[in-house]
Scaffold this active site. Structure first.
Site: not given
Lengths: 580, 195
Positions: A131-132, A495, A181, A69
Site C-alpha cells: 500500500f502506497q 499566452m 518506515k 504536496e
C-alpha cells in the site's frame, strides 16, 4: 544546592557520548543542526514516525501544513529563493512522493536548493506493491541532483549531512531522501551530527584557471561593444556586489534572464533590460551586434537565444559558469571561465581597464526609446477602456517602490510582471523559469514569505494558474502567511491564446477558461479581497491590498485579448524580434 | 561524423547509479550499443564501459553530463583506435554433430576458441575478440546446429591511461588538485581562440 537542582544539573550534563534515539529524531536533529527553521509538508502513513517525533519538536521547528504536496515543494522553493537557504519539504510515500515530482523538476531546472524527505514503506515490503509503495528513487532520478534511500537509521545523520551539502553547494539543486518506515522507527546510538564538507566523487566548484581570466580580460579590454548577459548564477553565488563592481568598472551594458532579474537594481543606468522571447528590444537586437558577449551564471536557454545558429555569431563569447556541463552546451565559448562567479568576477574586475562605452550604451537607450514609443507607453497608458496588465504592474511599482518580493506564475502575466516590475534588491523575483510550472506562484509566495518575513510578498497570478493550486489558500488561512495575491484575470489562458492568435489563425482551442468567483472563494478561506473592473479603482485597491494586515486577494479584470510584445517568434533569431 | 565511441566512467559503487547514467542517454534518445559494469584497478571504485555510435560533439557533452552526477568520479571517451577491447562469446552446439562432422581441433585453433565444457549432449565453446571475430565463429558453427549463443558487453583498456590511482588521491583530498579538472581547452587553445 538542593536535591532538585543537583538532579537537573545531572540531567543536563551528558553522561554518555552517545544517546539512543530513533531514526525520526535523527532526521529532526539533522534539520535543526543545518539551521532549518521552517519545514513544509503533509503527513501520511509511511512518514508518521517522523511526524510523531515532530510533535515534540514544535518549538524548535516550524512545520507548515500545506494542502497538497506540490504546494509543499513549491513553498520550499519560494523559501529557498528569498532566504538563500535550503528549502525542506516532507511527504509520505506513494502519491505523496509522486506529487513532489513537478516541484523537484522545477527546482532541478531552476537550480533551487531543496531537501525533500519522503517516507517509504517498511524495507521488507519494498518491491511487493505494498500500500502506497512506489519506486520513488527511480521516479525522481531524472529530476534530482542526488537521491538516496535509507533503510537503516544509523545511516541517517551522515546521509542528511550529505544531502544538505549537495543541495546547497556548487550549482544548487533538489535532493530527495527516501526513508523506510522501519528506519524511522529504529533506535540507534546517535553520537552527534557532523556537517558534510566533502564528497569524494563530487566537485561542486571547478578550479579557477588564471589563464582564462587573463584571456577573458584581454578580450574584454580590446572590445568595442562588450555586452554582459547575466542569470541566476549571480544571485545563487551571492555575487551581486562583485557583479556590480565588474560592470561598473568596465562600463558594460548588462541584460538579464528572468531568473537573473533583481540581481541588479532596475534603475541602474547599465541595466538595459530583459533578454529573450518577450525581453526588451535593445538587448535582443544588440546581442547580434556586440563584439564580446560576457555571459555570467546563465545557461543560454532556448527562450533566451532564439534560433541558435543565428545567435551572436559575430561575437566572441566569454562564459562564466560554475557548472562545466553548461560550457559549450548550447553556445560555444571562446573563453570558458569555469568557477564560482563570486571568485572569478573580482579576478576579472582587477584585470579589466576602466571604461565608459558611452556610445555603445547609447545604442541600447535608443532602442529603449523606440520600444517606449511603440510598445511600453501604450501598455502603461492604454487609450482603451480595458485595463492592461502593464498598467497594473506600473501602479504596483509606484506603491511598493520596488521593495517587494514579486512571485509570478506562468504565462502572459509572468512576462509582463518580469518586464515591468521594479526591483531595488536581490532575491526579490521568484518565478518558475525553466519548467514553466503553472500553479507555482501561490505556494511559492507562501514559502517566499516565510523565507523573508519582513518583506512584502506579492504573488502575481493569472486566472488559469491560480485555479491549479488555489487550495493553498487553506495553508494561508491556517498559518497566516501575509501573502498579497494579485490575480490578473483576462478570462483566457492568455499566452496560449496569444500563440493561437499569431500562429494558429485565431483558432482558440480550449483557452476560453471560466473562473469561479475568486473573491468569494477567498472569503471562504477567511481571506479578504475584492475585484476591480475599472482603472479608477485600481490604485486604491492595490493600496488597500498592500496596507491590509494579513493576506489579501485582489482580482483585476484586464483586457481579454492583449498580447505580450516585443516577441521573438519561435524559430527566429533574437534580432528578428517583433515590436507588434 | 558518427562513429563508435567507448565511454569509460569511474564511479562509486552505488545502487541506482546505473539508472542515473543510463537515463542520460535515453533522455536524448541515444541507443547504448553495449554496457559493462565491473570493478576497476581500485578496490572501491567501479568502472562502466559504454559503447555508443555518435558524433564527437555529442559524446563530449554526454561525458560532461555523466561527470556532473554526484557519484561519478570521471568520464573519458575514446575512439576505437585509442583503446584495446574485447568481447567474450559462448556457443552451445550438439556434441554428436560437432564430433562427427568437424575437425574440432582445427576449428578451435582457427577461431582462437576453447571448449568450456564437453558433455554427451552438448559442448560449449568460448572465444574472445572483436565483434567480427565472434561473429565469424557463429557462421562456422551454424551448419552444425548452434543451440545457443551469447556475447558479453565490450570491455576496454585505454592505451594512454596511467590508471586511476593518482586521480583518486586528488579526489580524496579536500582540495582537489588541478589535474582532476580536465580542461581540454588548455591544450587546444590555439584552435579554440582562432574562432
Amino acid at each position: 544546592m538542593s536535591t532538585l537542582e543537583a538532579l537537573e544539573q545531572q540531567i543536563e550534563t551528558p553522561v554518555e557520548k552517545s544517546i539512543s534515539i530513533t531514526g525520526s529524531e535523527a532526521v529532526l536533529k539533522a534539520l535543526i543542526a543545518e539551521g532549518v527553521k521552517t519545514v513544509f509538508g503533509y503527513p501520511g502513513g509511511a512518514i508518521m514516525p517522523i511526524y510523531d517525533a515532530l510533535y515534540d519538536y514544535e518549538d524548535k521547528l516550524q512545520h507548515i501544513l500545506v494542502r497538497h504536496e506540490q504546494g509543499g515543494i513549491h513553498a520550499a522553493q519560494g523559501y529557498a529563493r528569498t532566504s538563500g537557504n535550503v528549502g525542506v519539504v516532507f511527504a509520505t510515500s506513494g502519491p505523496g512522493a509522486t506529487n513532489l515530482v513537478t516541484g523537484l523538476a522545477d527546482a532541478q531546472i531552476d537550480s533551487t536548493p531543496i531537501v525533500a524527505i519522503t517516507g517509504q514503506v517498511f524495507a521488507h515490503l519494498l518491491g511487493t506493491d505494498a500500500f502506497q509503495e512506489i519506486d520513488v528513487i527511480n521516479i525522481t532520478t531524472p529530476v534530482t541532483k542526488w537521491n538516496y534511500q535509507v533503510t537503516d537509521a544509523t545511516e541517517l545523520p551522515a546521509i542528511l549531512a550529505k544531502a544538505f551539502y549537495i543541495a546547497r553547494s556548487g550549482r544548487p539543486g533538489p535532493v530527495l531522501i527516501d526513508i523506510t518506515k522501519n528506519a524511522q522507527l529504529q533506535k540507534f546510538d546517535f553520537t552527534g551530527y557532523e556537517p558534510c564538507h566533502h564528497v569524494r566523487s563530487y566537485r561542486p566548484k571547478p578550479i579557477i584557471r588564471k589563464e582564462y581570466i587573463e584571456e577573458a580580460a584581454q578580450l574584454i579590454n580590446e572590445a568595442k561593444k562588450p555586452f554582459v548577459i547575466f542569470g541566476q548564477g549571480v544571485i545563487l553565488g551571492r555575487a551581486e556586489a562583485e557583479f556590480k563592481a565588474f560592470i561598473e568598472k568596465g562600463g558594460f551594458p548588462a541584460a538579464w534572464t528572468i531568473l537573473g532579474l533583481s540581481a541588479l537594481e532596475t534603475d541602474h543606468p547599465q541595466n538595459v533590460g530583459m533578454l529573450g522571447m518577450h525581453g526588451n528590444y535593445g538587448p535582443n537586437v544588440l546581442t547580434n551586434e556586440c563584439d564580446v558577449l560576457i555571459a555570467i551564471g546563465m545557461r543560454f536557454d532556448d527562450r533566451v537565444t532564439g534560433r541558435l545558429d543565428k545567435y551572436a555569431k559575430q561575437a566572441k563569447v566569454i562564459h562564466l559558469d560554475i557548472d562545466p556541463a553548461e560550457i559549450d552546451k548550447n553556445v560555444k565559448a571562446t573563453v570558458p571561465v569555469w568557477g564560482d562567479c563570486k571568485e572569478t568576477l573580482p579576478l576579472l574586475t582587477e584585470l579589466i581597464t576602466k571604461k565608459e562605452h558611452t556610445d555603445w550604451l547609447q545604442r541600447f537607450y535608443s532602442f529603449t526609446e523606440e520600444e517606449q514609443a511603440i510598445v511600453i507607453r501604450k501598455e502603461m497608458h492604454p487609450t482603451v477602456e480595458e485595463m492592461s496588465m502593464a498598467e497594473v504592474i506600473d501602479a504596483l511599482n509606484e506603491l511598493t517602490k520596488g521593495d517587494a518580493v514579486i512571485v509570478t506564475d506562468v504565462g502572459q502575466h509572468q512576462m509582463v510582471a518580469c518586464r515591468y516590475a521594479k526591483f531595488t534588491q536581490s532575491k526579490s523575483n521568484v518565478t518558475s523559469g525553466g519548467l514553466g510550472t503553472m500553479g507555482f506562484a501561490l505556494p511559492a509566495a507562501i514559502g517566499a514569505k516565510y523565507g523573508a518575513p519582513e518583506r512584502t510578498v506579492v504573488a502575481i497570478i493569472g486566472d488559469g494558474g491560480f485555479q491549479m493550486t488555489l487550495q493553498e489558500m487553506g495553508t494561508i488561512m491556517q498559518f497566516g502567511a501575509a501573502v498579497k495575491i494579485l490575480i490578473l484575470n483576462n478570462n483566457f489562458l492568455g499566452m496560449v491564446r496569444q500563440w493561437q492568435e499569431l500562429f494558429h489563425s485565431k483558432r482558440y482551442s480550449f483557452v476560453d477558461i471560466q473562473s469561479p468567483n475568486f473573491v468569494t472563494i477567498a472569503k471562504g478561506y477567511g481571506i479578504e479581497g475584492q475585484t476591480v473592473h475599472h482603472r479608477d479603482g485600481l490604485k486604491n485597491a492595490l493600496k488597500e491590498m498592500l496596507d491590509h494586515d494579513g493576506a489579501y486577494l485582489l482580482e483585476v479584470m484586464v483586457g481579454k485579448e492583449n498580447n505580450v510584445f516585443p516577441m521573438v517568434p519561435q524559430g527566429c533569431s533574437v534580432s528578428e524580434i517583433r515590436l507588434q | 561524423m558518427k562513429q563508435e565511441y567507448t565511454i569509460t566512467v569511474y564511479t562509486e559503487n552505488q545502487i541506482g547509479l546505473l539508472n542515473r547514467i543510463a537515463i542520460i542517454f535515453s533522455r536524448r534518445k541515444i541507443n547504448i550499443e553495449s554496457l559493462n559494469t565491473s570493478p576497476s584497478e581500485i578496490d572501491s571504485v567501479h568502472r562502466f564501459t559504454i559503447v555508443i555510435n555518435e558524433v564527437e560533439e555529442v559524446v563530449k557533452k554526454l561525458c560532461r553530463q555523466i561527470e556532473k552526477q554526484v557519484e561519478v568520479l570521471k568520464a573519458y571517451y575514446n575512439t576505437n583506435d585509442e583503446i584495446l577491447w574485447q568481447e567474450l562469446a559462448l556457443y552451445k552446439v550438439p556434441t554428436d554433430e560437432i564430433a562427427e562432422k568437424v575437425k574440432v581441433e582445427r576449428l578451435l585453433r582457427q577461431y582462437g576458441a576453447r571448449a568450456v565444457v564437453i558433455r554427451k549432449d552438448y559442448t560449449v565453446f568460448e572465444t574472445t575478440g572483436h565483434r567480427e571475430e565472434t561473429e565469424a565463429l557463429i557462421k562456422a558453427l551454424e551448419p552444425y546446429g548452434l543451440i545457443e549463443f551469447v556475447r558479453s558487453a565490450r570491455v576496454a583498456i585505454i592505451k594512454s591511461s596511467a590508471g586511476f590511482h593518482e586521480k583518486l588521491r586528488e579526489f580524496e583530498s579536500q582540495q582537489p588538485g588541478e589535474e582532476v579538472i580536465e580542461n581540454e581547452f588548455l591544450n587546444k587553445r590555439g584552435e579554440v581562440f582562432t574562432m
